[in-house]
Design an enzyme around this catalytic site. Structure first.
Site, PDB file in Angstrom:
ATOM      1  N   HIS A 174      -2.254  -9.218  12.565  1.00 50.00           N
ATOM      2  CA  HIS A 174      -1.676  -8.025  11.953  1.00 50.00           C
ATOM      3  C   HIS A 174      -1.295  -7.078  13.093  1.00 50.00           C
ATOM      4  O   HIS A 174      -2.082  -6.861  14.012  1.00 50.00           O
ATOM      5  CB  HIS A 174      -2.689  -7.363  11.018  1.00 50.00           C
ATOM      6  CG  HIS A 174      -2.289  -5.978  10.634  1.00 50.00           C
ATOM      7  ND1 HIS A 174      -1.072  -5.709  10.047  1.00 50.00           N
ATOM      8  CD2 HIS A 174      -2.908  -4.773  10.789  1.00 50.00           C
ATOM      9  CE1 HIS A 174      -0.972  -4.397   9.843  1.00 50.00           C
ATOM     10  NE2 HIS A 174      -2.068  -3.817  10.285  1.00 50.00           N
ATOM     11  N   GLU A 193       0.848  -1.197   0.000  1.00 46.07           N
ATOM     12  CA  GLU A 193       0.000   0.000   0.000  1.00 46.07           C
ATOM     13  C   GLU A 193       0.883   1.246   0.000  1.00 46.07           C
ATOM     14  O   GLU A 193       0.421   2.342   0.268  1.00 46.07           O
ATOM     15  CB  GLU A 193      -0.975  -0.001   1.167  1.00 46.07           C
ATOM     16  CG  GLU A 193      -0.351  -0.126   2.528  1.00 46.07           C
ATOM     17  CD  GLU A 193      -1.371  -0.081   3.644  1.00 46.07           C
ATOM     18  OE1 GLU A 193      -2.124   0.894   3.711  1.00 46.07           O
ATOM     19  OE2 GLU A 193      -1.392  -1.024   4.451  1.00 46.07           O
ATOM     20  N   CYS A 220      -3.467  -3.186   4.582  1.00 45.21           N
ATOM     21  CA  CYS A 220      -2.565  -4.192   5.163  1.00 45.21           C
ATOM     22  C   CYS A 220      -3.021  -5.619   4.880  1.00 45.21           C
ATOM     23  O   CYS A 220      -2.323  -6.571   5.221  1.00 45.21           O
ATOM     24  CB  CYS A 220      -2.452  -3.969   6.667  1.00 45.21           C
ATOM     25  SG  CYS A 220      -1.992  -2.294   7.084  1.00 45.21           S
TER      26      CYS A 220
HETATM   27  N1  CAA Z   1       2.894   4.540  30.254  1.00 46.76           N
HETATM   28  C1  CAA Z   1       2.241   3.413  29.844  1.00 46.76           C
HETATM   29  N2  CAA Z   1       1.172   3.470  29.005  1.00 46.76           N
HETATM   30  C2  CAA Z   1       0.783   4.664  28.529  1.00 46.76           C
HETATM   31  C3  CAA Z   1       1.419   5.865  28.914  1.00 46.76           C
HETATM   32  C4  CAA Z   1       2.528   5.766  29.815  1.00 46.76           C
HETATM   33  N3  CAA Z   1       3.193   6.846  30.220  1.00 46.76           N
HETATM   34  N4  CAA Z   1       0.804   6.878  28.296  1.00 46.76           N
HETATM   35  C5  CAA Z   1      -0.183   6.350  27.531  1.00 46.76           C
HETATM   36  N5  CAA Z   1      -0.199   5.023  27.689  1.00 46.76           N
HETATM   37  C6  CAA Z   1      -1.084   4.048  27.034  1.00 46.76           C
HETATM   38  C7  CAA Z   1      -2.540   4.496  26.959  1.00 46.76           C
HETATM   39  O1  CAA Z   1      -3.228   4.243  28.178  1.00 46.76           O
HETATM   40  C8  CAA Z   1      -3.045   3.660  25.815  1.00 46.76           C
HETATM   41  O2  CAA Z   1      -3.268   2.358  26.257  1.00 46.76           O
HETATM   42  P1  CAA Z   1      -4.669   1.615  25.910  1.00 46.76           P
HETATM   43  O3  CAA Z   1      -4.754   1.586  24.399  1.00 46.76           O
HETATM   44  O4  CAA Z   1      -4.513   0.268  26.506  1.00 46.76           O
HETATM   45  O5  CAA Z   1      -5.739   2.449  26.505  1.00 46.76           O
HETATM   46  C9  CAA Z   1      -1.823   3.575  24.873  1.00 46.76           C
HETATM   47  O6  CAA Z   1      -0.688   3.960  25.673  1.00 46.76           O
HETATM   48  C10 CAA Z   1      -1.904   4.547  23.713  1.00 46.76           C
HETATM   49  O7  CAA Z   1      -2.196   5.808  24.215  1.00 46.76           O
HETATM   50  P2  CAA Z   1      -3.256   6.744  23.476  1.00 46.76           P
HETATM   51  O8  CAA Z   1      -4.496   5.973  23.175  1.00 46.76           O
HETATM   52  O9  CAA Z   1      -3.392   8.007  24.242  1.00 46.76           O
HETATM   53  O10 CAA Z   1      -2.416   6.992  22.129  1.00 46.76           O
HETATM   54  P3  CAA Z   1      -2.694   7.964  20.953  1.00 46.76           P
HETATM   55  O11 CAA Z   1      -4.111   8.388  20.918  1.00 46.76           O
HETATM   56  O12 CAA Z   1      -1.639   9.001  20.953  1.00 46.76           O
HETATM   57  O13 CAA Z   1      -2.394   7.004  19.705  1.00 46.76           O
HETATM   58  C11 CAA Z   1      -3.221   5.384  18.166  1.00 46.76           C
HETATM   59  C12 CAA Z   1      -2.811   5.653  19.600  1.00 46.76           C
HETATM   60  C13 CAA Z   1      -4.559   6.081  17.919  1.00 46.76           C
HETATM   61  C14 CAA Z   1      -3.401   3.903  17.937  1.00 46.76           C
HETATM   62  C15 CAA Z   1      -2.163   5.945  17.216  1.00 46.76           C
HETATM   63  O14 CAA Z   1      -0.924   5.313  17.431  1.00 46.76           O
HETATM   64  C16 CAA Z   1      -2.533   5.824  15.750  1.00 46.76           C
HETATM   65  O15 CAA Z   1      -3.300   6.609  15.192  1.00 46.76           O
HETATM   66  N6  CAA Z   1      -1.923   4.811  15.061  1.00 46.76           N
HETATM   67  C17 CAA Z   1      -2.159   4.586  13.629  1.00 46.76           C
HETATM   68  C18 CAA Z   1      -3.435   3.831  13.388  1.00 46.76           C
HETATM   69  C19 CAA Z   1      -3.358   2.382  13.803  1.00 46.76           C
HETATM   70  O16 CAA Z   1      -2.307   1.820  13.948  1.00 46.76           O
HETATM   71  N7  CAA Z   1      -4.527   1.772  13.970  1.00 46.76           N
HETATM   72  C20 CAA Z   1      -4.608   0.373  14.314  1.00 46.76           C
HETATM   73  C21 CAA Z   1      -5.792  -0.318  13.703  1.00 46.76           C
HETATM   74  S1  CAA Z   1      -5.869  -0.012  11.932  1.00 46.76           S
HETATM   75  C22 CAA Z   1      -4.783  -1.168  11.269  1.00 46.76           C
HETATM   76  O17 CAA Z   1      -4.401  -2.091  11.901  1.00 46.76           O
HETATM   77  C23 CAA Z   1      -4.308  -0.940   9.874  1.00 46.76           C
HETATM   78  C24 CAA Z   1      -2.949  -0.352   9.956  1.00 46.76           C
HETATM   79  O18 CAA Z   1      -1.950  -1.077   9.876  1.00 46.76           O
HETATM   80  C25 CAA Z   1      -2.819   1.093  10.126  1.00 46.76           C
END
Ligand code: CAA
Length: 390
Positions: free
Chosen positions: A236, A82, A114
């Site tokens: 994945h 992709e 993916c």
């Molecule tokens: N110590 C330990 N843990 C901590 C922490 C700390 N100091 N601070 C935050 N965390 C934890 C949070 O509690 C959270 O855990 P949970 O998910 O268990 O609740 C985790 O870290 C992530 O924190 P946030 O949710 O606040 O993170 P974020 O909002 O900044 O980003 C995300 C998370 C939305 C997944 C982001 O990384 C993102 O947009 N990623 C790209 C999209 C993606 O990967 N999606 C996955 C499904 S889609 C797919 O699979 C296709 C693909 O390949 C993209």
């Protein structure tokens, strides 16, 4: 008609020249590094050098397979990506000159986020069922790129996994059942004019979990195995924590409350490479399989579950059995070396690479010689990509 077993006969992986440490990213973004190490389960990400792309890493992944097995009877090459380099020409065609593919093979590029690598594997299995004397080279290759300073940034990465799919496979025999789930959803996408993906992060996490559960339901409807039959679950992995989340969700959807140790036992060995390579989109699930095979104890005759998810979205739950003698065919040392030989990238160069754009004027533009890997993009000239091998 008797059908012969079909599956993965060989597997090989390559990644980029550079790796960025999440501690560096955390410091720059003012984020507690444990959010990355524990929260999303990532330590490093592979980053492409100026002279690398999905073609150079695909060639590096596929070369060892051709060196071991030759090209006889490879009648189809399916390259899933992709992060493709051309809207028309299949990226796999560049591999003809780089690694010497046979002219008597059809070469096609597959896209569905993916999920594309799994589409390649299943299409390959269908072709081989029709003619078991043929073999199919499936290559999943991607460079995951999100906007700088966005939540997706720490989930970048890059890798290619090449698989030789054949009858009577040496490593993994696929079960005939598979479960499917597709839906039109905007959780992650990349318009033609953007080099970085766009994503609705939380929506994508929920969409992944729902799709995995629906694909599982369909797999069972098609006569698939019980959850308790599997030695491990290869998900994945956009980030490794996602596999843990999705597995817990799946178990709970079946009325089973699992403790952390049980989930760890089912998942952990699949995450060890992805944790340091990052998201490799189409390759991620198969890198998870390689990590499992390289790190788990003896898996002979054990059933494995595979959960493929491509945003947009398509999910598939399928399964297979690890073959007797599989360990002799693994490339564990080469896999570890591909990871350990990456050069640590400093933050300044990381941003430069991220912000660089391909010239569009059609003039001759040599690329900076950076990669230590066997293939490089040496120039852009006349709107053509020019590759070289070492
Ligand atoms: N110590 C330990 N843990 C901590 C922490 C700390 N100091 N601070 C935050 N965390 C934890 C949070 O509690 C959270 O855990 P949970 O998910 O268990 O609740 C985790 O870290 C992530 O924190 P946030 O949710 O606040 O993170 P974020 O909002 O900044 O980003 C995300 C998370 C939305 C997944 C982001 O990384 C993102 O947009 N990623 C790209 C999209 C993606 O990967 N999606 C996955 C499904 S889609 C797919 O699979 C296709 C693909 O390949 C993209």
């Amino acid at each position: 008609m008797t059908t012969q077993p079909v599956g993965i006969h060989d597997l090989s992986f390559a990644t980029t020249h550079y790796a960025l440490d999440h501690a560096v990213l955390a410091e720059r973004l003012g984020v507690d590094v444990d959010k990355y190490y524990l929260g999303i389960g990532q330590e490093k990400m592979s980053v492409a050098a100026a002279d690398e792309d999905i073609v150079t890493i695909a060639a590096a992944a596929a070369r060892p397979i051709l060196a071991r097995h030759g090209t006889d009877d490879i009648r189809t090459v399916l390259l899933a990506t992709e992060s493709g380099v051309d809207q028309s020409k299949a990226a796999g065609l560049y591999l003809h000159s780089l690694i010497g593919l046979p002219n008597t093979a059809r070469v096609v590029e597959i896209k569905q986020a993916c999920y594309g690598g799994t589409a390649g594997l299943q299409f390959a299995a269908g072709l081989i069922a029709r003619d078991p004397s043929q073999r199919v080279l499936v290559i999943a290759t991607d460079i995951a790129k999100y906007e700088l300073d966005s939540p997706g940034e720490p989930t970048q990465g890059a890798a290619a996994v090449a698989m030789l799919v054949s009858a009577n496979p040496a490593i993994l025999q696929l079960d005939p059942q598979s479960g499917l789930y597709s839906a039109d959803i905007m959780d992650f996408w990349r318009p033609n004019y953007s080099t970085a993906a766009m994503v609705d992060g939380k929506t994508s996490v929920n969409a992944y979990q729902k799709a995995a559960q629906e694909a599982w339901t369909d797999y069972r409807r098609k006569g698939g195995r019980e959850l308790t039959e599997f030695a491990a679950f290869c998900y994945h992995q956009p980030f490794t924590k996602m596999a843990y989340k999705a597995h817990r969700h799946l178990l709970e959807s079946q009325g089973h409350t699992a403790d952390a140790a049980e989930i760890d036992a089912a998942i952990k060995d699949t995450t060890l490479y992805n944790r340091t390579v990052g998201n490799s989109y189409t390759a991620s699930l198969y890198l998870g399989l390689m990590s499992l095979l390289d790190h788990a104890g003896d898996l002979t005759d054990r059933a494995l579950a595979f959960i493929s998810y491509g945003s947009g979205s398509v999910a598939e739950f399928f399964s297979g059995t690890v073959q007797p003698g599989y360990a002799e065919h693994l490339r564990t040392d080469a896999n570890r070396q591909a990871i350990s030989t990456r050069e640590t990238l400093d933050y300044k160069r990381y941003r430069e690479l991220h912000e660089a754009h391909s010239p569009t004027d059609g003039m001759y533009h040599p690329t900076l010689e950076e990669t230590s890997r066997p293939y490089r993009l040496s120039a852009l000239s006349g709107h053509k990509r020019i590759y070289e091998s070492r």
